[in-house]
Enzyme design. Structure first.
Site, mmCIF file in Angstrom:
data_model
loop_
_atom_site.group_PDB
_atom_site.id
_atom_site.type_symbol
_atom_site.label_atom_id
_atom_site.label_comp_id
_atom_site.label_asym_id
_atom_site.label_seq_id
_atom_site.Cartn_x
_atom_site.Cartn_y
_atom_site.Cartn_z
ATOM 1 N N GLU A 9 0.917 -0.634 -5.013
ATOM 2 C CA GLU A 9 -0.014 0.463 -5.264
ATOM 3 C C GLU A 9 0.768 1.763 -5.260
ATOM 4 O O GLU A 9 1.345 2.145 -4.245
ATOM 5 C CB GLU A 9 -1.092 0.520 -4.182
ATOM 6 C CG GLU A 9 -2.096 1.636 -4.423
ATOM 7 C CD GLU A 9 -2.630 2.276 -3.150
ATOM 8 O OE1 GLU A 9 -3.806 2.668 -3.155
ATOM 9 O OE2 GLU A 9 -1.875 2.400 -2.165
ATOM 10 N N ASP A 26 0.810 -1.212 0.000
ATOM 11 C CA ASP A 26 0.000 0.000 0.000
ATOM 12 C C ASP A 26 0.846 1.266 0.000
ATOM 13 O O ASP A 26 1.893 1.327 0.644
ATOM 14 C CB ASP A 26 -0.891 -0.020 1.250
ATOM 15 C CG ASP A 26 -1.753 1.208 1.384
ATOM 16 O OD1 ASP A 26 -2.680 1.362 0.572
ATOM 17 O OD2 ASP A 26 -1.490 2.023 2.296
#
Length: 577
Positions: A297, A221
């Site tokens: 990401e 993330d």
């Protein structure tokens, strides 16, 4: 074939290698656990709910599923504020529940990928508590600074003008330590200090721990935020320049008010990704089994994304998420824009890696809401027939739409930091509503009377059970696409794509010696009659493999290739006969 397509075709061959490992050319499904399936009747999804539905995912044909964070958390940002990286969040279950889920996944043959959140921890994490107390081991685990004194007022101010993604200053004063700490997201999400080797080692230990528990990889993330610029010679952090965009970003409290040249995409970030890849590769060598996967990401520049794959010497992310369809394409985009972005990715990929396509996730409005419900099947056809990896957010296979959620019911911190007039545009809650399993109370998501977010009003007519039973539905089309995607021409075939006008995209997929498939997507509101033989050596007839619900054709129809009717908002997959 038209000359304009030749370059794209060649690059598809170069960039799309033959799939041999489990993850290559994979079909991945994102589960938002809090909204997927509640097994214990508290109105909140959990791990046993995921375990219960793994066979459903396998029956559709997914390779693996990545789970949004399941670690212990105060849930300020619903799992992205982790208070213990080594424990399961109690609302989601126990470690035994997790181990049971892993065992079930192995039994049915689906891979489990965890969401790894390395940039920050919860301020309730023991590490942060010890850092506040200046514990020698944890003192520099986070980004701390004295701030600066305003020469005019004599008052202490934050070290710089950096703003949080969730609005307002990214610096928060701590009374105990008498310093500011950095938080690029919520106040309760303190940024870890990756210039401290102890932090790097600890986060590697987190990866090793969960690999040891049997996961098949990680989705990492918020990677661009890992490093900030280092302190200058005066021990200060520089202010970021203003965007000076009075139209799109007039509010000085918004994240977009400054250019993030000191808080994102530092050169050290890519090296950290390469280190994590080395770690998972080493784990595979030492422990055997299937290779472990890294997804990343990063909402960053196209050039940066390509470096995430690797630099020719070191490998990086197996799947650096391609967000072009989220950030650059919308319901008003012309066919040529779609083709441009597809070609751009295919042309730029390093040799020997795979493309990937992400059309939805928990941070964006749902596909059916962004592109229009009428284009649901068309968009899924696009996703499943392009080369490389496909990533689907839970519910997109059903055509679920965003749910309107009032200001009073909003829980997303990004929206809660706004106001009743502007919250909805910022809110991620509408795309996080409970999964619609059937027509029973609360869509079969829970036995509780109340759910953590409201269930969509249309669940009685739009749900998984209803679509599984229907001879034609979004889900039946999706399942057919997943099956046909496993054919050699889709796994290893060439891509020849073009826009023939503002509305229509056509492309072919074929591996030498295998079937020729032609895909026609009509984004527009009027029907078009096409002679497909002008573009591909299709022969006089072709068979419809699958097509949108609103198409005049059905699966199995044999059509004249010279008189194919592309209905409005319809996608169709054809095979030469």
């Amino acid at each position: 074939m038209r000359p304009q397509s030749a370059a794209c075709l060649l690059l598809a061959i170069v960039g799309f290698v033959g799939a041999t490992e489990w993850w290559e050319s994979g079909n991945y499904y994102q589960i938002y656990p809090r909204s997927f399936r509640d097994s214990d009747g508290d109105g909140i999804g959990d791990l046993n709910g995921v375990t219960e539905k793994l066979q459903y995912l396998k029956d559709i044909g997914f390779t693996g599923t990545w789970l949004s964070p399941i670690f212990k958390s105060p849930m300020v940002d619903f799992g992205y504020d982790i208070s213990d990286f080594y424990q399961i969040h109690p609302e989601y279950g126990t470690m035994e529940d997790f181990e049971r889920m892993i065992a079930k996944a192995k039994e049915v043959g689906i891979k489990i990928i965890l969401d790894f959140v390395p940039n920050h921890s919860s301020t309730e994490n023991e590490w942060f508590t010890k850092s506040v107390d200046s514990d020698p081991v944890y003192k520099d685990f986070y980004i701390w600074h004295d701030g600066k004194i305003n020469n005019e007022t004599g008052e202490r101010e934050p070290p710089s003008n950096w703003n949080s993604e969730f609005r307002y200053s990214a610096w928060e004063w701590n009374e105990v330590r008498q310093q500011y700490y950095l938080h690029q997201f919520a106040i309760q999400q303190a940024d870890l200090n990756y210039r401290n080797p102890a932090v790097v080692n600890e986060m590697k230990n987190v990866i090793r721990f969960w690999l040891g528990k049997g996961v098949s990889g990680f989705r990492i993330d918020a990677v661009p935020y890992l490093f900030e610029v280092d302190l200058d010679r005066y021990n200060q952090y520089p202010d970021e320049p203003l965007t000076n965009d009075s139209v799109n970003c007039p509010d000085p409290d918004d994240h977009c008010y400054t250019q993030h040249i000191y808080t994102q995409d530092m050169p050290e970030t890519i090296d950290m990704v390469y280190q994590w890849r080395e770690l998972v590769d080493e784990f595979h060598v030492e422990n055997g089994g299937d290779k472990r996967l890294l997804m990343t990401e990063a909402y960053t520049s196209f050039e940066n994304i390509m470096t995430y794959y690797g630099n020719g010497v070191r490998n990086g992310s197996h799947i650096p998420f391609n967000f072009d369809f989220l950030t650059s394409i919308n319901n008003a985009s012309k066919a040529g824009e779609y083709v441009e972005h597809i070609k751009k990715w295919m042309d730029a990929m390093p040799e020997g890696v795979y493309a990937n396509w992400v059309l939805g996730n928990h941070d964006n409005k749902r596909v059916a809401s962004r592109f229009g419900v009428q284009r649901t099947d068309l968009i899924n056809i696009l996703l499943q027939t392009l080369p490389g990896h496909a990533v689907t957010y839970n519910g997109e296979e059903l055509g679920m739409t965003d749910v309107w959620i009032s200001w009073e019911d909003t829980v997303d911190p990004n929206a809660c930091n706004s106001d009743p007039d502007n919250y909805y545009a910022r809110s991620r809650d509408p795309a996080r509503s409970p999964y619609q399993w059937d027509a029973s109370s609360k869509a079969g998501f829970t036995s509780a009377d109340h759910t953590w977010l409201p269930v969509a009003d249309d669940y009685k007519t739009n749900n998984a059970l209803q679509q599984l039973r229907a001879p034609r539905s979004h889900l039946q089309i999706f399942k057919k696409l997943v099956r046909v995607r496993k054919e050699p021409s889709f796994r290893q075939g060439e891509l020849n794509i073009q826009a023939i006008d503002d509305d229509v995209i056509i492309y072919s997929r074929q591996k030498t010696g295998s079937d020729l498939y032609v895909i026609v997507l009509n984004l527009g509101s009027t029907s078009k009659t096409l002679d497909l033989t002008k573009y591909y050596e299709l022969g006089t007839q072709a068979e419809v493999i699958t097509t949108s619900l609103s198409s005049q054709y059905i699966d199995g129809d044999v059509i004249k290739s010279t008189e194919f009717v592309a209905n409005p908002y319809v996608g169709t997959v054809l095979v030469a006969v």
